[in-house]
Design a protein around this motif. Structure first.
Motif, PDB file in Angstrom:
ATOM      1  N   THR A 115      45.517  21.572 120.348  1.00 50.87           N
ATOM      2  CA  THR A 115      45.849  20.623 121.415  1.00 50.87           C
ATOM      3  C   THR A 115      45.581  19.193 120.952  1.00 50.87           C
ATOM      4  N   LEU A 116      44.465  18.979 120.289  1.00 46.12           N
ATOM      5  CA  LEU A 116      44.131  17.656 119.770  1.00 46.12           C
ATOM      6  C   LEU A 116      45.157  17.204 118.744  1.00 46.12           C
ATOM      7  N   TYR A 117      45.593  18.116 117.873  1.00 44.48           N
ATOM      8  CA  TYR A 117      46.580  17.761 116.851  1.00 44.48           C
ATOM      9  C   TYR A 117      47.913  17.384 117.495  1.00 44.48           C
ATOM     10  N   ARG A 118      48.323  18.139 118.529  1.00 45.91           N
ATOM     11  CA  ARG A 118      49.582  17.812 119.204  1.00 45.91           C
ATOM     12  C   ARG A 118      49.502  16.437 119.863  1.00 45.91           C
ATOM     13  N   ALA A 119      48.339  16.106 120.428  1.00 44.14           N
ATOM     14  CA  ALA A 119      48.165  14.776 121.028  1.00 44.14           C
ATOM     15  C   ALA A 119      48.243  13.691 119.954  1.00 44.14           C
ATOM     16  N   TYR A 120      47.662  13.974 118.799  1.00 45.09           N
ATOM     17  CA  TYR A 120      47.692  13.020 117.685  1.00 45.09           C
ATOM     18  C   TYR A 120      49.125  12.769 117.226  1.00 45.09           C
ATOM     19  N   THR A 121      49.904  13.859 117.035  1.00 51.92           N
ATOM     20  CA  THR A 121      51.282  13.681 116.570  1.00 51.92           C
ATOM     21  C   THR A 121      52.136  12.963 117.609  1.00 51.92           C
ATOM     22  N   PHE A 122      51.853  13.200 118.908  1.00 52.47           N
ATOM     23  CA  PHE A 122      52.592  12.504 119.956  1.00 52.47           C
ATOM     24  C   PHE A 122      52.342  11.007 119.881  1.00 52.47           C
ATOM     25  N   GLU A 123      51.076  10.615 119.744  1.00 50.05           N
ATOM     26  CA  GLU A 123      50.743   9.199 119.643  1.00 50.05           C
ATOM     27  C   GLU A 123      51.309   8.593 118.367  1.00 50.05           C
ATOM     28  N   GLN A 124      51.325   9.361 117.313  1.00 51.43           N
ATOM     29  CA  GLN A 124      51.862   8.866 116.041  1.00 51.43           C
ATOM     30  C   GLN A 124      53.356   8.562 116.163  1.00 51.43           C
ATOM     31  N   GLN A 125      54.078   9.421 116.837  1.00 52.47           N
ATOM     32  CA  GLN A 125      55.517   9.219 117.002  1.00 52.47           C
ATOM     33  C   GLN A 125      55.821   8.109 117.997  1.00 52.47           C
TER      34      GLN A 125
END
Length: 229
Positions: A115-125
C-alpha cells in the motif's frame, strides 16, 4: 494466436501437497519425473509451474488447476516480486526466499508495504517535476532491471531446457559430457579452464574468436554443470 497467460507461481500449494502426504522432495521429484533441484526451485517460487506438471499433479491428486491459483498468498507474493523489481530498491534487494518467508509469516506487513509503495508511485506520477534528478543507470543495472522485470523467467529458454532434458537417457548420470558435446555439436563451442578466473571474480566467459567457453579451474561439479547449462 496463443493466449498470453500469466505464469503460475504455486510453491506454497505444491509444498502443502507434499507435506500432506509426508513425502520428501526427492520422493515427489521422482513421482513427477523431474530433478530434485527443479522441484526445490518450484517450491521456492524461483520457477513457475509449467502446464505439463500442473496437469500431472492435478491428475495425481484429483485436483483442478484453480486450486493452485486460488490463493491470496500467491497473488501477494507476485505483487511483492513486481514491487521489488523497481529501481528504487536496487540498494536493498530481497531474495525470493526472503519474500516468500515474509508473505507466509507477515502478510499484514506485506500488505502495508505494498500500500505504501502504491502511494509512493501515485505521488511520483502526479508530481514528476518535484523529484530529484536520477543519475542514468549503468549498463549492468539496465540489464539487471530487465531480468527483474522478467522475474528471471524466459519462456523460450525454459522450453529449450525442458526439451533438452527430455532427450537425455533415462539414467542421467554423467550430464557434464552430454552438455559439453551439445555445446560442441550445436554451437561449435569447446570447453577450456582458466586458473586465474576465480581470482578475477569471473564464473565463465566466451571467447568468440576461438569458439571457446572458459570456466574456472577446480570448480565443484555442480558449479560446472550450472555454468555449462
Amino acid at each position: 494466436m496463443p493466449i498470453n497467460r500469466s505464469k503460475l507461481f504455486a510453491g506454497q500449494r505444491l509444498r502443502e501437497l507434499r507435506k500432506r502426504d509426508k513425502l520428501t522432495q526427492q520422493t515427489l521429484a521422482s513421482l513427477l519425473g523431474i530433478s530434485l533441484s527443479y522441484l526445490n526451485q518450484l517450491e521456492r517460487n524461483h520457477r513457475p509451474l509449467p502446464d505439463r506438471l500442473l496437469h500431472l499433479i492435478c491428475e495425481h491428486y484429483g485436483l483442478t488447476p484453480a486450486w493452485f491459483n486460488d490463493t491470496r498468498e500467491a497473488h501477494r507474493l507476485q505483487a511483492l516480486r513486481e514491487t521489488m523489481g523497481d529501481v528504487v530498491f536496487k540498494e536493498a534487494p530481497l531474495t525470493m526466499a526472503n519474500m516468500a518467508e515474509a508473505v507466509r509469516h507477515a502478510p499484514a506487513l506485506c500488505d502495508a508495504f505494498l500500500t505504501l509503495y502504491r502511494a509512493y508511485t501515485f505521488e511520483q506520477q502526479r508530481a514528476p517535476s518535484t523529484l530529484p534528478d536520477i543519475a542514468p543507470l549503468e549498463p549492468y543495472e539496465v540489464v539487471g532491471n530487465w531480468v527483474q522485470e522478467k522475474h528471471n523467467y524466459f519462456h523460450e529458454l525454459d522450453c529449450a531446457a525442458e526439451k533438452f532434458y527430455q532427450t537425455l537417457p533415462e539414467h542421467k548420470d554423467g550430464l557434464e559430457p552430454v552438455l559439453t558435446m551439445f555445446l560442441l555439436e550445436q554451437h561449435g563451442l569447446k570447453i577450456t579452464h582458466d586458473t586465474d578466473m576465480e581470482q578475477q571474480g569471473l564464473v565463465w566467459r566466451i571467447n568468440r574468436q576461438r569458439n571457446t567457453v572458459i570456466l574456472p579451474h577446480n570448480q565443484p561439479q555442480e558449479s560446472r554443470l550450472f555454468y555449462l547449462a
